[in-house]
Design an enzyme around this catalytic site. Structure first.
Site, PDB file in Angstrom:
ATOM      1  N   ASP A  17      -4.458  -7.894  -7.742  1.00  0.00           N
ATOM      2  CA  ASP A  17      -4.211  -7.426  -6.620  1.00  0.00           C
ATOM      3  C   ASP A  17      -2.988  -6.408  -6.601  1.00  0.00           C
ATOM      4  O   ASP A  17      -1.976  -7.090  -6.588  1.00  0.00           O
ATOM      5  CB  ASP A  17      -4.197  -8.288  -5.510  1.00  0.00           C
ATOM      6  CG  ASP A  17      -4.041  -7.727  -4.066  1.00  0.00           C
ATOM      7  OD1 ASP A  17      -3.821  -6.420  -3.984  1.00  0.00           O
ATOM      8  OD2 ASP A  17      -4.080  -8.649  -2.975  1.00  0.00           O
ATOM      9  N   LEU A  18      -3.103  -5.205  -6.945  1.00  0.00           N
ATOM     10  CA  LEU A  18      -1.966  -4.451  -7.209  1.00  0.00           C
ATOM     11  C   LEU A  18      -0.530  -4.738  -6.787  1.00  0.00           C
ATOM     12  O   LEU A  18       0.432  -4.893  -7.136  1.00  0.00           O
ATOM     13  CB  LEU A  18      -2.239  -2.842  -7.262  1.00  0.00           C
ATOM     14  CG  LEU A  18      -1.181  -2.003  -7.867  1.00  0.00           C
ATOM     15  CD1 LEU A  18      -0.958  -2.193  -9.344  1.00  0.00           C
ATOM     16  CD2 LEU A  18      -1.446  -0.609  -7.685  1.00  0.00           C
ATOM     17  N   ASP A  19      -0.476  -4.663  -5.279  1.00  0.00           N
ATOM     18  CA  ASP A  19       0.789  -4.916  -4.671  1.00  0.00           C
ATOM     19  C   ASP A  19       0.913  -6.440  -4.294  1.00  0.00           C
ATOM     20  O   ASP A  19       1.860  -6.745  -3.519  1.00  0.00           O
ATOM     21  CB  ASP A  19       0.806  -3.973  -3.455  1.00  0.00           C
ATOM     22  CG  ASP A  19       0.947  -2.540  -3.662  1.00  0.00           C
ATOM     23  OD1 ASP A  19       1.132  -2.202  -4.858  1.00  0.00           O
ATOM     24  OD2 ASP A  19       0.856  -1.800  -2.704  1.00  0.00           O
ATOM     25  N   GLU A  20       0.298  -7.267  -5.034  1.00  0.00           N
ATOM     26  CA  GLU A  20       0.428  -8.928  -4.594  1.00  0.00           C
ATOM     27  C   GLU A  20       0.711  -9.652  -5.853  1.00  0.00           C
ATOM     28  O   GLU A  20       0.680 -11.064  -5.846  1.00  0.00           O
ATOM     29  CB  GLU A  20      -0.690  -9.213  -3.984  1.00  0.00           C
ATOM     30  CG  GLU A  20      -1.039  -8.865  -2.443  1.00  0.00           C
ATOM     31  CD  GLU A  20      -0.111  -9.440  -1.505  1.00  0.00           C
ATOM     32  OE1 GLU A  20      -0.251 -10.583  -1.616  1.00  0.00           O
ATOM     33  OE2 GLU A  20       0.576  -8.793  -0.783  1.00  0.00           O
ATOM     34  N   GLY A  68       0.812  -1.197  -0.010  1.00  0.00           N
ATOM     35  CA  GLY A  68      -0.074  -0.003   0.051  1.00  0.00           C
ATOM     36  C   GLY A  68       0.903   1.245  -0.159  1.00  0.00           C
ATOM     37  O   GLY A  68       1.952   1.496  -0.251  1.00  0.00           O
TER      38      GLY A  68
END
Lengths: 289, 289, 289, 289
Positions: free
Chosen positions: D230-233, D205
């Site tokens: 899931d952008l950061d995953e 995040g």
């Protein structure tokens, strides 16, 4: 490594204000004490001040440590400093707790017996009997205290009893694979170092190498931190890291991580006993070398 | 990164003796100067003492720098200290010398234009015309001074002329692929930083990546050092390293080394301009952060 | 770490030509052998080809190793390949030589007794008696063979006798602080790994940490290499590195270097016994993992 | 670095079974293709097989790529292989997305203009106008597409339009400080690389350096990963790390992290375009060099 016999560590911290450095160095100078190494940090965000000095008392007469303390106390009090004075040659008592995995213990014992870590080890405590022989070979008392959900309270009381009896200056959890009760955590806050086999705060909790494998990370690591009331969230002292790739299954990650766990834990203990670590507001200031 | 506007660096060194720290901190305290960061080193083997202080003058009145110097001079003289006082906000003049390879220049210019390196660049000097456009884009005067065995003396005289005219505080050889004459080396001793693309003292001289390939080393690196009269043997400021293997031919070693050359050189320049580097008896003391 | 019981290593090298990969993989496929891991390297500059395969024989019947070899030989011969076939579960015999410093020995013994290094240690040879107790604790025969300029020839003959008698697959010089005679070097060429406490080729010879201190380097390291007739110039297997600064005197450099020596040596031994290292024309090809 | 003109990458993956390696190498041999470098990985836990080959077609006649594909297809089909054949000399189209921070963009552009990254950059897209001049200097079309909660859907449609029009092989989010909609994430799954300025999965995040500061970590890092929903995953390609201490405030952590972000992102792009990365079941297999 052993420091020269007549080295002392003076550490202090307090709210930052004009004169905090001067009060320390002036007193040392007046007492004829020679500054060997000195570091300060003034935390702009919290407004807190930290100082660490290694010094040598005058060599002409025996050092009057009590007199030094007495003279220093009122000056430190002007700034409401919390301070410590320790002779480098006094080996702190370090109680080690382990379970079955012995790599960190073996590493600490090696550094202990060769004098790299200038500590005494009055006791090794384990919830398993496996590492008795290793302790014996080093002539260190070994306490086998099995633990289960039923007897946890009594076992922890025994643990605390040993720690107290040994007059332990520090407790090291060298892969002690038990979750401590909040009571034991509280009793050990700031007095115990744990090695966690992940780059905290990533992969808290159990089986971090399995968690790391599942995430497909390309770096694994280890974190040495003080115990506080949240076992894997205590203030971090130092961290180490190792490159891995897709071919490292959890078993390989575990193997790969061992060296970095050993080195990271040993380094944290070294920093602690050389009084390089300050614990303040849940974080550390570490004057490394 | 730019320091707060009213930060000053005070650095000093002298033969070690009782009171060297106190004389500094007491004066600062008397002047109402607030110590932000402080490091000392007392070289046991050479008996020499080094101190670096970052401080903020009192904010109530404009800082009387001249008065500060005047008051400090006699105290420093008691210990025969060599010292410097520098305002952090004053951007030093850095002249950069390059040949055709532009990776270090490009990196320095990026840090310059984004303010990461708080410097002015009054001149870029090159023995080739290739990098004119890059200099132009940054609005920096570019001097193309071709050099050969015939005109080396005159060319170096021109170089020195530009350095002088720019009132350069530092010269950076950012892969300037020419052997300097002993005269130019002498003129630049301690005032110029070179980046050598090997882990000195290994692989001195030309084509170090080719030498490294021939030896089959498994690590290559870069060394940022001050110029002295022996071009590749000047006092080392910092070194960086990179893992390689058998599949790296000289061309790949060269490519692999570029990033580490850039970072190592930029770090050395940063240390220098923040007055973290002391040059003494052919070696450096570097108070890193 | 122990490999699965039915893993084999097949390694080969020869002059590069079309079909060198195919001849290996086709034979494995025909024999019903499953490729677990495979790496090739084709050296563009020397025109030499290297291949390493980890495979599992078919699980339906016991593996006919002799038959495999017999069938493979003529195919390898087409390319004049030099090759080896080794069962991963066969623990090689490793003879360790030491003097007084025990950190590398202690580290190797730890990895040996915990199974991290899948080796047998039929003998520890030392020119000093100091490490007898450590050997005893691990139930490993310890040979104390003092050496001086007078008896070097006989002592080395004894050493070679033990190595022969043990059917040693590898000799490890774990800080054996003696210069070997050209004869012993020749006898051990490619069969012995030495750990040198510097980033070779920098700081060859004696007291490298003192040399490093004198040069003021900011990185120290260790080099694991095969013995050849020039003791500190043998082909490098792997190297490790550690950051240092001005405050590290030779004694501190020595201490700082210990961890990296241990890890570098252990890694080299691991690579060797997993048949990851090829020795060719005075350099190594190392298929790391 | 540019590969030799006639190099091809053949990559394939499928369920592991006997013969998967042989089918590749046999076909290459039959076609007279010379294997330059080859790596395989057989995932024991998932039972999946991966292979990457760099090869050179025969030099006697022009390479009939279409014929090669036609002949290969039925063989690959036997193992239900997913495969790709790519000529190394074909520069992939890489669209770069940025906001205001330019360090990663500047680094990628440097590697692009010097040929270290063998790519074409048909477009730079930004939600801010700031970096237009940098794009212009490199003669790269710059698209300023401001975005807000109101116009996100249209803006992302424009973005996708440009990506499509450019026939982009890869999208690189070089510190594009916007949360992508699930739709855009889905459209870019496996086709876009993001650089996150933390050691994911730690500090997901926003403002990860601030999070890192609050936790008092002693290491910070960067993670290059594929975009998924899931952008950061998304699946991690590579990670880099840097040592920090208590004196690094968020601003300093940010500065400290820049170099490692640049290098980590550039490395991931390099791996991707050299077809070293396989994306399978939400994780990557990366054959590094």
């Amino acid at each position: 490594m052993a420091k020269p016999k007549d080295t002392y560590y003076l550490t202090a911290h307090c709210a930052g204000s004009l004169g905090t450095v001067d009060v320390v160095t002036r007193y040392l100078c007046e007492q004829g004490c020679y500054v060997v190494e000195m570091q300060t940090f003034d935390d702009v965000l919290s407004g807190h001040f930290f100082i660490r000095v290694e010094f040598r008392p005058p060599r002409t007469t025996p050092f009057d440590e009590a007199g030094f303390r007495q003279g220093w106390q009122p000056r430190a009090a002007q700034f409401a400093m919390q301070w410590e004075l320790v002779a480098a040659e006094v080996r702190p008592n370090v109680v080690i707790m382990v379970s079955r995995l012995d790599h960190c213990l073996n590493d600490l014992l090696y550094r202990y017996r060769t004098g790299q870590l200038a500590i005494e080890i009055p006791a090794i405590i384990s919830n398993h009997p496996d590492l008795q022989r290793l302790a014996d070979w080093h002539h260190i008392p070994f306490y086998h205290l099995p633990v289960s959900d039923e007897n946890r309270a009594e076992q922890e009381e025994q643990v605390l009893g040993i720690i107290k009896e040994c007059e332990a200056d520090l407790v090291v959890l060298a892969r002690y694979m038990q979750v401590l009760s909040p009571e034991l955590c509280a009793a050990l806050t700031g007095k115990a170092i744990n090695i966690h086999h992940s780059l905290l705060p990533g992969f808290r909790g159990e089986r971090p190498y399995h968690q790391a494998y599942d995430k497909g990370v390309k770096l694994v690591g280890a974190t040495a931190h003080y115990i506080n009331n949240d076992l894997d969230e205590g203030p971090i002292i130092t961290q180490g890291v190792e490159v891995v790739d897709h071919s490292h299954y959890p078993e390989q990650l575990t193997a790969r991580g061992r060296d970095i766990e050993c080195i990271t834990l040993a380094r944290a203990v070294q920093y602690h006993i050389e009084r390089r670590v300050f614990l303040h507001n849940g974080k550390t200031v570490v004057f490394t070398n």
